[in-house]
Design a protein around this motif. Structure first.
Motif, PDB file in Angstrom:
ATOM      1  N   LYS A   1      33.145  30.827  38.296  1.00 52.76           N
ATOM      2  CA  LYS A   1      33.488  30.622  36.882  1.00 52.76           C
ATOM      3  C   LYS A   1      34.887  31.168  36.583  1.00 52.76           C
ATOM      4  CE  LYS A   1      32.135  32.138  32.222  1.00 52.76           C
ATOM      5  NZ  LYS A   1      33.274  33.030  31.971  1.00 52.76           N
ATOM      6  N   ILE A   2      35.187  32.359  37.092  1.00 49.38           N
ATOM      7  CA  ILE A   2      36.494  32.962  36.847  1.00 49.38           C
ATOM      8  C   ILE A   2      37.604  32.170  37.543  1.00 49.38           C
ATOM      9  CG2 ILE A   2      37.911  35.019  37.167  1.00 49.38           C
ATOM     10  CD1 ILE A   2      35.414  36.686  37.040  1.00 49.38           C
ATOM     11  N   LEU A   3      37.373  31.785  38.780  1.00 47.64           N
ATOM     12  CA  LEU A   3      38.380  31.032  39.536  1.00 47.64           C
ATOM     13  C   LEU A   3      38.688  29.690  38.886  1.00 47.64           C
ATOM     14  CD1 LEU A   3      37.212  31.757  43.193  1.00 47.64           C
ATOM     15  CD2 LEU A   3      39.295  32.601  42.113  1.00 47.64           C
ATOM     16  N   ASN A   4      37.676  29.082  38.290  1.00 44.89           N
ATOM     17  CA  ASN A   4      37.865  27.768  37.668  1.00 44.89           C
ATOM     18  C   ASN A   4      38.796  27.805  36.458  1.00 44.89           C
ATOM     19  OD1 ASN A   4      36.194  26.571  39.529  1.00 44.89           O
ATOM     20  ND2 ASN A   4      34.410  26.450  38.189  1.00 44.89           N
ATOM     21  N   LYS A   5      39.047  28.989  35.918  1.00 48.01           N
ATOM     22  CA  LYS A   5      39.909  29.108  34.744  1.00 48.01           C
ATOM     23  C   LYS A   5      41.378  28.878  35.097  1.00 48.01           C
ATOM     24  CE  LYS A   5      36.949  32.294  32.145  1.00 48.01           C
ATOM     25  NZ  LYS A   5      36.831  33.644  31.528  1.00 48.01           N
ATOM     26  N   ASN A   6      41.694  28.987  36.377  1.00 45.77           N
ATOM     27  CA  ASN A   6      43.079  28.794  36.831  1.00 45.77           C
ATOM     28  C   ASN A   6      43.119  27.634  37.816  1.00 45.77           C
ATOM     29  OD1 ASN A   6      45.658  28.922  37.965  1.00 45.77           O
ATOM     30  ND2 ASN A   6      45.726  31.167  37.888  1.00 45.77           N
ATOM     31  N   GLU A   7      43.829  26.583  37.477  1.00 48.68           N
ATOM     32  CA  GLU A   7      43.877  25.390  38.323  1.00 48.68           C
ATOM     33  C   GLU A   7      44.520  25.653  39.679  1.00 48.68           C
ATOM     34  OE1 GLU A   7      45.735  22.238  36.239  1.00 48.68           O
ATOM     35  OE2 GLU A   7      44.147  22.023  34.738  1.00 48.68           O
ATOM     36  N   ASP A   8      45.274  26.738  39.785  1.00 51.74           N
ATOM     37  CA  ASP A   8      45.938  27.048  41.051  1.00 51.74           C
ATOM     38  C   ASP A   8      44.998  27.710  42.055  1.00 51.74           C
ATOM     39  OD1 ASP A   8      48.349  26.030  40.130  1.00 51.74           O
ATOM     40  OD2 ASP A   8      48.956  27.948  39.259  1.00 51.74           O
TER      41      ASP A   8
ATOM     42  N   ILE B   1      37.541  49.162  42.637  1.00 49.67           N
ATOM     43  CA  ILE B   1      38.441  48.015  42.559  1.00 49.67           C
ATOM     44  C   ILE B   1      38.923  47.894  41.114  1.00 49.67           C
ATOM     45  CG2 ILE B   1      38.641  45.507  42.779  1.00 49.67           C
ATOM     46  CD1 ILE B   1      36.469  45.631  44.933  1.00 49.67           C
ATOM     47  N   ASP B   2      40.203  48.107  40.896  1.00 51.24           N
ATOM     48  CA  ASP B   2      40.757  48.022  39.540  1.00 51.24           C
ATOM     49  C   ASP B   2      40.906  46.580  39.069  1.00 51.24           C
ATOM     50  OD1 ASP B   2      40.982  50.824  39.284  1.00 51.24           O
ATOM     51  OD2 ASP B   2      42.900  50.814  40.343  1.00 51.24           O
ATOM     52  N   ASP B   3      41.379  45.735  39.966  1.00 49.58           N
ATOM     53  CA  ASP B   3      41.579  44.321  39.642  1.00 49.58           C
ATOM     54  C   ASP B   3      41.149  43.496  40.864  1.00 49.58           C
ATOM     55  OD1 ASP B   3      42.397  41.756  39.025  1.00 49.58           O
ATOM     56  OD2 ASP B   3      44.353  42.371  38.242  1.00 49.58           O
ATOM     57  N   PHE B   4      40.064  42.775  40.747  1.00 46.65           N
ATOM     58  CA  PHE B   4      39.509  42.040  41.887  1.00 46.65           C
ATOM     59  C   PHE B   4      40.519  41.034  42.439  1.00 46.65           C
ATOM     60  CE2 PHE B   4      37.130  38.639  43.946  1.00 46.65           C
ATOM     61  CZ  PHE B   4      36.208  39.342  44.702  1.00 46.65           C
ATOM     62  N   PHE B   5      41.397  40.522  41.579  1.00 49.12           N
ATOM     63  CA  PHE B   5      42.309  39.457  42.004  1.00 49.12           C
ATOM     64  C   PHE B   5      43.664  39.987  42.461  1.00 49.12           C
ATOM     65  CE2 PHE B   5      39.209  37.779  39.079  1.00 49.12           C
ATOM     66  CZ  PHE B   5      38.715  36.705  39.795  1.00 49.12           C
ATOM     67  N   ARG B   6      43.790  41.305  42.552  1.00 52.73           N
ATOM     68  CA  ARG B   6      45.013  41.921  43.078  1.00 52.73           C
ATOM     69  C   ARG B   6      44.648  42.966  44.114  1.00 52.73           C
ATOM     70  NH1 ARG B   6      49.630  41.054  39.881  1.00 52.73           N
ATOM     71  NH2 ARG B   6      49.208  39.978  37.920  1.00 52.73           N
ATOM     72  N   PRO B   7      44.405  42.564  45.381  1.00 48.14           N
ATOM     73  CA  PRO B   7      44.022  43.510  46.432  1.00 48.14           C
ATOM     74  C   PRO B   7      45.082  44.593  46.639  1.00 48.14           C
ATOM     75  CG  PRO B   7      43.658  41.235  47.129  1.00 48.14           C
ATOM     76  CD  PRO B   7      44.446  41.164  45.865  1.00 48.14           C
TER      77      PRO B   7
END
Length: 359
Positions: A254-261, A353-359
């Motif tokens: 669901k989260i990934l779908n918010k960004n077309e990239d 994990i502070d930000d899941f999308f920024r390892p």
């Protein structure tokens, strides 16, 4: 009339004995349930096991995957020394995919793979790296090794797992089933997300495959006692870890779908009721012929996992749950996006994990 009555009683007695024997020899654990709650959990477990066997029979004709050339693609799989994972690796290599195996025993994995596959005949390469998904330090170390070798990863298969094991806390203080089955894979997905993003395209998304189980339908997330320190019953903890994987699958998609990239698709998979070492803590080990007779073989169990990893037919269907290469019923809890958000943040907090999308 008397003879019919005696026959009726005899039939009931035989049925009861058969039922008791079936219960005794197919328990999730070698120890007997000690409370009514545990007995109820065990009965529900066996009910869903039977449902799984029936589902495997009904959908058997759908349980097939077409292998085709995927030269140039890279796949990471956890586990694979034996069982389902080993057969998945075999199929990926036959597609000329380069495979990185994260396993506890790389030497054993190498021997087992080379018994199945003529390595000299494939175009892809295979790497054997040390990994224990129950250790967050090991997961980070493995991810660093993968990142240093591969800037792009097309497929991540979170396959390693244990089932209904006795209570044990890992070095990080996590309940072992929750750590091995879910937390380690959550962390690995987080760490390898940049490589997965780099490989995904609109024509063929990168794939994340979480190997779950039909008993996720029995699972509940116990936020107050997530590691079972106050109360622990092996199948209940297993159900929770498998539900966790499906909730993660749905919410992350669901989260990934918010960004077309973000050209990544995630699937949760029930491989079937399969005759593997996963049942080592189960009473089915007392009667190995039962598993040979009724359960899927590891090769059959590997098909849906491989299907989720490579099949073009699944493009655009991220967030789905599959069994026998078919979209099937999912837990209502996994559909609850508010629960998904709460649990996602809860897991990130556990793993710092502070930000899941920024390892």
């Amino acid at each position: 009339m008397g003879i019919l009555y005696l026959l009726f009683l005899a039939t009931c007695a035989i049925s009861a004995i058969v039922g008791l024997l079936a219960f005794y020899f197919t328990r999730s654990s070698k120890s007997m349930p000690k409370t009514f709650s545990e007995l109820k959990s065990e009965i529900h477990w066996q009910y869903h096991g039977v449902r799984g066997l029936i589902e495997d029979t009904i959908l058997k004709r759908n349980n097939r995957v077409d292998l085709f050339d995927n030269e140039g693609k890279v796949a990471v799989i956890t586990g694979g020394n034996r069982g389902i994972g080993l057969r998945v690796v075999e199929k990926l290599l036959k597609c000329d995919i380069t495979v990185i195996m994260g396993v506890r025993n790389p030497e054993e994995a190498k021997e087992n793979v080379e018994r199945l596959v003529d390595i000299d005949s494939i175009k892809g390469k295979i790497y054997y790296e040390k990994l224990d998904t129950g250790s967050m330090h090991s997961v980070r170390k493995f991810a660093n090794v993968v990142q240093s070798k591969f800037p792009k990863i097309n497929i991540l298969i979170n396959n390693a797992g244990i089932m209904a094991s006795p209570f044990k806390l890992t070095e990080d203080g996590f309940e072992s089933q929750f750590a091995v089955n879910y937390l380690g894979h959550f962390l690995l997905t987080h760490l390898l997300l940049p490589q997965l993003k780099a490989a995904g395209t609109k024509e063929f998304n990168s794939r994340i495959v979480n190997v779950s189980s039909c008993v996720h339908l029995l699972g509940k997330i116990n936020f107050d006692d997530i590691h079972g320190k106050e109360y622990y019953y092996p199948p209940v903890a297993y159900n929770q870890s498998k539900l966790a994987q499906v909730i993660f699958t749905r919410y992350l998609q669901k989260i990934l779908n918010k960004n077309e990239d973000n050209n990544i698709q995630i699937y949760a998979v029930h491989p079937g009721v399969v005759d593997t070492d996963l049942f080592c803590h189960s009473s089915t080990t007392y009667i190995p012929w039962f598993k040979k007779l009724f359960f899927k073989t590891p090769e059959e169990g590997s098909r849906t996992v491989t299907y989720a990893a490579i099949s073009p037919r699944l493009e655009g269907k991220g967030g789905s749950y599959l069994s026998n290469c078919t979209l099937v019923k999912i837990s209502s809890l996994a559909k609850d996006l508010s629960l998904g958000e709460k649990f996602f943040k809860f897991t990130c907090s556990m793993l710092d994990i502070d930000d899941f999308f920024r390892p």
